[in-house]
Design a protein around this motif. Structure first.
Motif, PDB file in Angstrom:
ATOM      1  N   ASN A 155       4.595   7.148  15.864  1.00 61.33           N
ATOM      2  CA  ASN A 155       4.201   8.334  14.576  1.00 61.33           C
ATOM      3  C   ASN A 155       3.392   7.504  13.742  1.00 61.33           C
ATOM      4  OD1 ASN A 155       5.508  10.377  16.351  1.00 61.33           O
ATOM      5  ND2 ASN A 155       7.316   9.468  15.574  1.00 61.33           N
ATOM      6  N   PHE A 156       2.566   6.575  14.068  1.00 55.71           N
ATOM      7  CA  PHE A 156       1.676   5.966  12.811  1.00 55.71           C
ATOM      8  C   PHE A 156       0.562   7.300  12.618  1.00 55.71           C
ATOM      9  CE2 PHE A 156       2.412   1.657  15.007  1.00 55.71           C
ATOM     10  CZ  PHE A 156       3.292   1.261  14.173  1.00 55.71           C
ATOM     11  N   LEU A 299      -6.002  -5.490  -6.234  1.00 58.10           N
ATOM     12  CA  LEU A 299      -6.951  -4.973  -5.079  1.00 58.10           C
ATOM     13  C   LEU A 299      -6.269  -4.908  -3.694  1.00 58.10           C
ATOM     14  CD1 LEU A 299      -9.949  -4.165  -3.944  1.00 58.10           C
ATOM     15  CD2 LEU A 299      -9.951  -6.852  -3.629  1.00 58.10           C
ATOM     16  N   ILE A 300      -5.608  -5.917  -3.307  1.00 56.61           N
ATOM     17  CA  ILE A 300      -5.169  -6.024  -2.072  1.00 56.61           C
ATOM     18  C   ILE A 300      -3.785  -5.445  -1.944  1.00 56.61           C
ATOM     19  CG2 ILE A 300      -4.090  -7.799  -0.371  1.00 56.61           C
ATOM     20  CD1 ILE A 300      -6.727  -9.482  -1.056  1.00 56.61           C
ATOM     21  N   GLN A 301      -2.866  -5.628  -2.889  1.00 59.01           N
ATOM     22  CA  GLN A 301      -1.526  -4.884  -2.868  1.00 59.01           C
ATOM     23  C   GLN A 301      -1.824  -3.547  -2.888  1.00 59.01           C
ATOM     24  OE1 GLN A 301       1.445  -6.454  -2.825  1.00 59.01           O
ATOM     25  NE2 GLN A 301       0.436  -8.492  -1.972  1.00 59.01           N
ATOM     26  N   ASN A 302      -2.892  -2.834  -3.541  1.00 58.74           N
ATOM     27  CA  ASN A 302      -2.743  -1.440  -3.541  1.00 58.74           C
ATOM     28  C   ASN A 302      -3.203  -1.141  -2.188  1.00 58.74           C
ATOM     29  OD1 ASN A 302      -2.077  -1.260  -6.251  1.00 58.74           O
ATOM     30  ND2 ASN A 302      -4.098  -0.941  -7.040  1.00 58.74           N
ATOM     31  N   ARG A 303      -4.045  -1.855  -1.490  1.00 65.07           N
ATOM     32  CA  ARG A 303      -4.315  -1.456   0.138  1.00 65.07           C
ATOM     33  C   ARG A 303      -3.354  -1.572   0.819  1.00 65.07           C
ATOM     34  NH1 ARG A 303      -7.181   1.770   3.239  1.00 65.07           N
ATOM     35  NH2 ARG A 303      -8.336   0.837   4.907  1.00 65.07           N
ATOM     36  N   LEU A 304      -2.541  -2.555   0.571  1.00 67.90           N
ATOM     37  CA  LEU A 304      -1.363  -2.646   1.719  1.00 67.90           C
ATOM     38  C   LEU A 304      -0.465  -1.425   1.452  1.00 67.90           C
ATOM     39  CD1 LEU A 304      -0.317  -6.293   0.960  1.00 67.90           C
ATOM     40  CD2 LEU A 304      -1.753  -5.416   2.944  1.00 67.90           C
ATOM     41  N   GLU A 305      -0.382  -1.076   0.124  1.00 67.61           N
ATOM     42  CA  GLU A 305       0.729   0.042  -0.023  1.00 67.61           C
ATOM     43  C   GLU A 305       0.151   1.485   0.463  1.00 67.61           C
ATOM     44  OE1 GLU A 305       2.963   0.933  -3.450  1.00 67.61           O
ATOM     45  OE2 GLU A 305       2.478  -1.165  -4.403  1.00 67.61           O
ATOM     46  N   GLU A 306      -1.314   1.468   0.220  1.00 61.09           N
ATOM     47  CA  GLU A 306      -2.270   2.739   0.662  1.00 61.09           C
ATOM     48  C   GLU A 306      -1.972   2.859   2.499  1.00 61.09           C
ATOM     49  OE1 GLU A 306      -6.500   4.501   1.207  1.00 61.09           O
ATOM     50  OE2 GLU A 306      -6.153   2.615   0.053  1.00 61.09           O
ATOM     51  N   ILE A 312       1.369   3.346   8.337  1.00 61.99           N
ATOM     52  CA  ILE A 312       2.639   2.703   9.046  1.00 61.99           C
ATOM     53  C   ILE A 312       3.958   3.586   8.939  1.00 61.99           C
ATOM     54  CG2 ILE A 312       4.086   0.670   8.964  1.00 61.99           C
ATOM     55  CD1 ILE A 312       1.585  -0.661   8.013  1.00 61.99           C
ATOM     56  N   LEU A 313       3.948   4.222   7.656  1.00 58.54           N
ATOM     57  CA  LEU A 313       5.241   4.913   7.372  1.00 58.54           C
ATOM     58  C   LEU A 313       4.858   6.320   6.874  1.00 58.54           C
ATOM     59  CD1 LEU A 313       7.233   1.989   5.782  1.00 58.54           C
ATOM     60  CD2 LEU A 313       7.662   3.009   8.006  1.00 58.54           C
ATOM     61  N   PRO A 314       3.767   7.203   7.552  1.00 59.83           N
ATOM     62  CA  PRO A 314       3.564   8.408   6.815  1.00 59.83           C
ATOM     63  C   PRO A 314       4.396   9.552   6.789  1.00 59.83           C
ATOM     64  CG  PRO A 314       2.733   8.269   8.988  1.00 59.83           C
ATOM     65  CD  PRO A 314       3.303   6.725   8.834  1.00 59.83           C
TER      66      PRO A 314
END
Length: 370
Positions: A155-156, A299-306, A312-314
Motif C-alpha cells: 500500500n505504498f 534539504l535531505i531530511q525534509n525530503r526523507l520525511e516527505e 512509504i507510510l501514506p
C-alpha cells in the motif's frame, strides 16, 4: 603523551601489522592476517570511539545491487565489469555469513524490492523491459532468474503498481555484526586503540614510522582501511559521500518487511521490527554531500520525511525518533581499490556504498597482498 615502559612494551614494540580503521574492512583484514600469521602482533588504530565511516551507521542491507543500479552501472562500466562487481558483492556476503553466522548478524531473508515513483515513468518502463536481459547476464552466478515483477502489496503511495522483487536480498543487524567482529578480534589477540588519528607516516628502510595525535611508533607493515577518508592516499580516486538516515518510533501493526530501493538506489528503506529506517538522498546535493561531516541537512531530511508521508507510510501516522549520517567512499569506478602503495604501505578502500556486501572480501584480499 608520555608512555610507560609497560605501554611501550605491550602495545608499541615489535608491531608487525598496523591497520588504520576498525570498520568492516579493517577488522576482516586483521582476522585474515591473524589466520596467516598466528604469532604476529596486530594493532588497529581508530580515530573515533566507534568506527567513523559507515560500518556502524549503515542501513544493514545484505544486497548486491537493485535492477535500476545495475542498468545505471552498465552505462559507465562494461557488462563484464558489472557481472564481476555483482559476483564480488555476493561472494562477500557469503563470506560474512560464514565468518559470523546468520543468527549472530540477525539475517532476515525477506527479499528486496524496488519501487518507482509515478514521475519516473520512462525509467520504470526501461527497468521492466530489461528484467529478462539482466536475468540472463547474471544467471550464471545465481543459476536462476533473480528479478521478477510483483504487484505492490504494501500500500505504498504515488508509485507504479508493480515492484521489482529480488529473493536473494536480506537485512542484517549492523550493530550485532560489528560487535561480533570486535569480539572476535579481541579473542584473537588483536589490539584495538580508539581515539587515535594518524597524522603522518614515513617509510624508513624496513619499517614505517607512524605518528598519531598521541604517540609515535614503528610498524613492519601499515594498512589503511579508511574508505571514505582515503582521498589523500589514492590521489583522489576516492571521494567521501555522506549518507543521511532517520528512523521512526515504533509503528503499531507495521506491515512492511524487506529491503526497499528507490530512485536508482539513492534512497533506501527497511523495517527494523516495527520501525522504518530510511536513508539516502545525496543525489539532491552531490557537492554538499561530498563531505566527511556527520551533520544532517534540512534539504535531505525534509525530503526523507516527505517521501515517508507520501510514499512509504501514506496511510499511517509516525514520529521520527533519531537521525544520523555516515561516510561512504565512492569514485568514478565502483570496483574497490586494494593495492600496495609502497614497500610497506597498503590500502583497501572505495566500497562504493556496498561495505556490508564486499567489506569482508576486501579485507581478505588486502591481507593476501602481504
Amino acid at each position: 603523551m608520555q608512555l610507560s615502559y609497560w605501554e611501550i612494551k605491550n602495545w608499541f614494540s615489535n608491531v608487525d601489522f598496523t591497520i588504520v580503521g576498525s570498520g568492516i574492512v579493517g577488522l576482516h583484514t586483521a582476522l585474515a592476517l591473524r589466520e596467516r600469521f598466528p604469532s604476529s602482533k596486530i594493532l588497529i588504530l581508530e580515530k573515533g570511539i566507534l568506527p567513523q565511516g559507515a560500518s556502524t551507521k549503515n542501513a544493514g542491507f545484505a544486497c548486491f545491487g537493485s535492477i535500476s543500479e545495475i542498468i545505471d552501472d552498465l552505462k559507465t562500466h562494461t557488462e563484464e565489469e558489472v557481472i564481476q562487481l555483482i559476483q564480488k558483492r555476493y561472494a562477500g556476503l557469503q563470506l560474512l555469513r560464514k565468518n559470523l553466522g546468520d543468527s549472530v548478524i540477525d539475517l532476515k531473508p525477506y527479499g528486496g524490492f524496488e519501487l518507482f515513483l509515478k514521475e519516473d515513468e520512462s525509467f520504470y518502463n526501461e527497468c521492466i523491459q530489461k528484467i529478462s536481459f539482466i536475468n540472463d547476464i547474471i544467471k550464471p552466478l545465481f543459476k536462476t532468474d533473480v528479478f521478477s515483477k510483483e504487484v505492490d502489496r504494501f500500500n505504498f503511495g504515488g508509485i507504479f503498481e508493480n515492484l521489482i522483487f529480488n529473493p536473494f536480498e536480506a537485512q542484517i543487524d549492523t550493530g550485532n555484526m560489528m560487535q561480533a567482529l570486535l569480539k572476535k578480534a579481541h579473542q584473537n589477540d588483536i589490539l584495538i586503540l580508539n581515539s587515535q588519528t594518524v597524522t603522518s607516516f614515513q617509510e624508513v628502510n624496513d619499517f614505517v614510522e607512524v605518528e598519531t595525535n598521541g604517540i609515535t611508533f614503528k610498524t613492519s607493515k601499515l594498512l589503511f582501511t579508511t574508505n571514505g577518508f582515503a582521498s589523500q592516499l589514492t590521489n583522489n580516486q576516492v571521494k567521501p559521500a555522506r549518507a543521511q538516515v532517520l528512523i521512526t518510533k515504533p509503528i503499531p501493526n507495521l506491515d512492511i518487511k524487506g529491503t526497499f530501493h528507490l530512485d536508482k538506489g539513492y534512497f533506501y528503506f527497511r523495517n527494523i521490527n516495527d520501525r522504518i529506517l530510511f536513508g539516502g538522498g545525496r543525489n539532491l546535493d552531490f557537492v554538499g554531500e561530498t563531505t566527511t561531516s556527520h551533520d544532517t541537512t534540512e534539504l535531505i531530511q525534509n525530503r526523507l520525511e516527505e517521501l515517508l508521508k507520501t510514499v512509504i507510510l501514506p496511510h499511517q501516522t509516525f514520529e521520527i525518533e533519531h537521525r544520523w549520517s555516515g561516510t561512504m567512499g565512492v569514485g568514478t569506478h565502483k570496483n574497490p581499490i586494494v593495492e600496495q602503495l609502497s614497500n610497506h604501505v597498503y590500502c583497501g578502500v572505495r566500497m562504493g556504498g556496498m561495505g556490508v556486501a564486499i567489506g569482508s572480501l576486501v579485507g581478505q584480499e588486502l591481507a593476501d597482498l602481504i
